[in-house]
Design a protein around this motif. Structure first.
Motif, PDB file in Angstrom:
ATOM      1  N   VAL A   5       0.856  -1.190   0.000  1.00 23.34           N
ATOM      2  CA  VAL A   5       0.000   0.000   0.000  1.00 23.34           C
ATOM      3  C   VAL A   5       0.887   1.232   0.000  1.00 23.34           C
ATOM      4  O   VAL A   5       1.836   1.333   0.783  1.00 23.34           O
ATOM      5  CB  VAL A   5      -0.938   0.006   1.228  1.00 23.34           C
ATOM      6  CG1 VAL A   5      -1.762   1.280   1.278  1.00 23.34           C
ATOM      7  CG2 VAL A   5      -1.836  -1.225   1.199  1.00 23.34           C
ATOM      8  N   THR A   7       0.836   4.484   1.230  1.00 20.85           N
ATOM      9  CA  THR A   7       0.178   5.430   2.148  1.00 20.85           C
ATOM     10  C   THR A   7       0.654   6.864   1.938  1.00 20.85           C
ATOM     11  O   THR A   7       0.043   7.795   2.459  1.00 20.85           O
ATOM     12  CB  THR A   7       0.400   5.018   3.619  1.00 20.85           C
ATOM     13  OG1 THR A   7       1.804   4.936   3.872  1.00 20.85           O
ATOM     14  CG2 THR A   7      -0.286   3.684   3.915  1.00 20.85           C
ATOM     15  N   LEU A  94      -8.015  -4.058   2.337  1.00 27.79           N
ATOM     16  CA  LEU A  94      -7.308  -4.178   1.074  1.00 27.79           C
ATOM     17  C   LEU A  94      -8.383  -4.664   0.111  1.00 27.79           C
ATOM     18  O   LEU A  94      -8.807  -5.817   0.176  1.00 27.79           O
ATOM     19  CB  LEU A  94      -6.143  -5.163   1.172  1.00 27.79           C
ATOM     20  CG  LEU A  94      -5.288  -5.262  -0.081  1.00 27.79           C
ATOM     21  CD1 LEU A  94      -4.664  -3.903  -0.418  1.00 27.79           C
ATOM     22  CD2 LEU A  94      -4.192  -6.300   0.106  1.00 27.79           C
ATOM     23  N   THR A 105      -6.279  -3.418  -7.052  1.00 26.74           N
ATOM     24  CA  THR A 105      -6.500  -3.337  -5.605  1.00 26.74           C
ATOM     25  C   THR A 105      -6.234  -1.922  -5.105  1.00 26.74           C
ATOM     26  O   THR A 105      -5.434  -1.180  -5.694  1.00 26.74           O
ATOM     27  CB  THR A 105      -5.567  -4.293  -4.831  1.00 26.74           C
ATOM     28  OG1 THR A 105      -4.214  -3.988  -5.146  1.00 26.74           O
ATOM     29  CG2 THR A 105      -5.872  -5.745  -5.159  1.00 26.74           C
ATOM     30  N   THR A 106      -6.915  -1.572  -4.026  1.00 22.42           N
ATOM     31  CA  THR A 106      -6.658  -0.331  -3.308  1.00 22.42           C
ATOM     32  C   THR A 106      -6.836  -0.605  -1.824  1.00 22.42           C
ATOM     33  O   THR A 106      -7.452  -1.604  -1.438  1.00 22.42           O
ATOM     34  CB  THR A 106      -7.632   0.809  -3.699  1.00 22.42           C
ATOM     35  OG1 THR A 106      -8.963   0.429  -3.355  1.00 22.42           O
ATOM     36  CG2 THR A 106      -7.554   1.146  -5.176  1.00 22.42           C
ATOM     37  N   GLN A 107      -6.297   0.275  -1.003  1.00 23.32           N
ATOM     38  CA  GLN A 107      -6.598   0.212   0.422  1.00 23.32           C
ATOM     39  C   GLN A 107      -7.678   1.252   0.697  1.00 23.32           C
ATOM     40  O   GLN A 107      -7.593   2.389   0.224  1.00 23.32           O
ATOM     41  CB  GLN A 107      -5.371   0.547   1.267  1.00 23.32           C
ATOM     42  CG  GLN A 107      -5.696   0.460   2.768  1.00 23.32           C
ATOM     43  CD  GLN A 107      -4.644   1.122   3.622  1.00 23.32           C
ATOM     44  OE1 GLN A 107      -4.412   2.314   3.509  1.00 23.32           O
ATOM     45  NE2 GLN A 107      -3.999   0.331   4.464  1.00 23.32           N
ATOM     46  N   SER A 130      -8.845   6.508   0.568  1.00 24.80           N
ATOM     47  CA  SER A 130      -8.318   5.403  -0.228  1.00 24.80           C
ATOM     48  C   SER A 130      -6.882   5.700  -0.649  1.00 24.80           C
ATOM     49  O   SER A 130      -6.565   6.822  -1.055  1.00 24.80           O
ATOM     50  CB  SER A 130      -9.201   5.199  -1.465  1.00 24.80           C
ATOM     51  OG  SER A 130      -8.742   4.104  -2.221  1.00 24.80           O
ATOM     52  N   HIS A 131      -6.050   4.674  -0.526  1.00 22.93           N
ATOM     53  CA  HIS A 131      -4.653   4.748  -0.963  1.00 22.93           C
ATOM     54  C   HIS A 131      -4.453   3.722  -2.081  1.00 22.93           C
ATOM     55  O   HIS A 131      -5.007   2.616  -2.030  1.00 22.93           O
ATOM     56  CB  HIS A 131      -3.699   4.415   0.180  1.00 22.93           C
ATOM     57  CG  HIS A 131      -3.773   5.358   1.326  1.00 22.93           C
ATOM     58  ND1 HIS A 131      -3.188   6.598   1.311  1.00 22.93           N
ATOM     59  CD2 HIS A 131      -4.370   5.251   2.534  1.00 22.93           C
ATOM     60  CE1 HIS A 131      -3.418   7.217   2.456  1.00 22.93           C
ATOM     61  NE2 HIS A 131      -4.141   6.415   3.215  1.00 22.93           N
ATOM     62  N   THR A 133      -2.410   0.864  -4.204  1.00 26.12           N
ATOM     63  CA  THR A 133      -1.387  -0.160  -3.997  1.00 26.12           C
ATOM     64  C   THR A 133      -0.407  -0.045  -5.168  1.00 26.12           C
ATOM     65  O   THR A 133      -0.687   0.632  -6.173  1.00 26.12           O
ATOM     66  CB  THR A 133      -1.998  -1.567  -3.983  1.00 26.12           C
ATOM     67  OG1 THR A 133      -2.649  -1.778  -5.246  1.00 26.12           O
ATOM     68  CG2 THR A 133      -2.990  -1.744  -2.840  1.00 26.12           C
TER      69      THR A 133
END
Length: 183
Positions: A5, A7, A94, A105-107, A130-131, A133
């Motif tokens: 991720v 961040t 995740l 995918t995203t966090q 949302s962050h 990946t």
């Protein structure tokens, strides 16, 4: 696919509030999340929310599973309860995202807070951050898109979605609290 991720990058961030009347002493956001039926979840964002459920991860951590549309992406969120209190929950997922161009995918970090303003006057705050990946960054680059363009599109879609769901979540949590007073 990399679960790393980023961040240091923000894909989207929305913080929306809604005022509601609720018996604050009976508000229990964590319990509401653990018992949220799919059809109530769907009523909180008609057309976008598809399914909700509750489970535990391999290590026993409680999880909320949510499936929803955010813009053109079908998002499968596997939220782990990081904080689960009566008036505040912090959920981290995740998330798998199915876009028109494929999966990525995203966090997603979802924070739900109910605070008493005065008596039974309450304010619900719905915060979604949302962050990306590394997988997401590779995915958008392979589509010929910049992160900035992807973030702008996600920001618009997420904010629009949160504006719909926030007042409906607030009313749903208030109904749940009112039902707790009669049980």
């Amino acid at each position: 696919m990399s679960p790393t991720v980023r961040t240091d990058l923000i894909l989207s961030h929305a913080r929306i509030t809604a005022d509601v009347t609720a018996p604050f002493d009976h508000v229990d956001v964590a319990e509401w999340l653990r018992t949220l039926p799919t059809h109530e979840y769907q009523r909180c964002a008609p057309g976008d929310h598809k399914a909700a459920g509750y489970t535990v991860d391999d290590d026993g951590t409680p999880m909320s599973i949510n499936v929803e549309m955010i813009g053109t992406g079908l998002v499968v969120q596997q939220y782990r309860f990081e904080t689960a209190e009566r008036d505040y929950c912090k959920m981290v997922s995740l998330s798998d995202v199915l876009t028109p161009s494929g999966w990525t995918t995203t966090q997603v970090i979802w924070e739900l807070r109910m605070e008493r303003l005065d008596g039974d006057s309450c304010r619900y705050t719905n915060t979604v951050t949302s962050h990306p990946t590394e997988d997401f960054l590779d995915f958008v680059a392979s589509q010929g898109q910049t992160f900035e363009d992807a973030a702008a599109a996600r920001q618009e879609a997420s904010e629009r979605h949160c504006r719909v769901e926030t007042p409906l979540y607030a009313r749903s949590i208030a109904r749940h609290a009112a039902e707790a007073t009669t049980n």
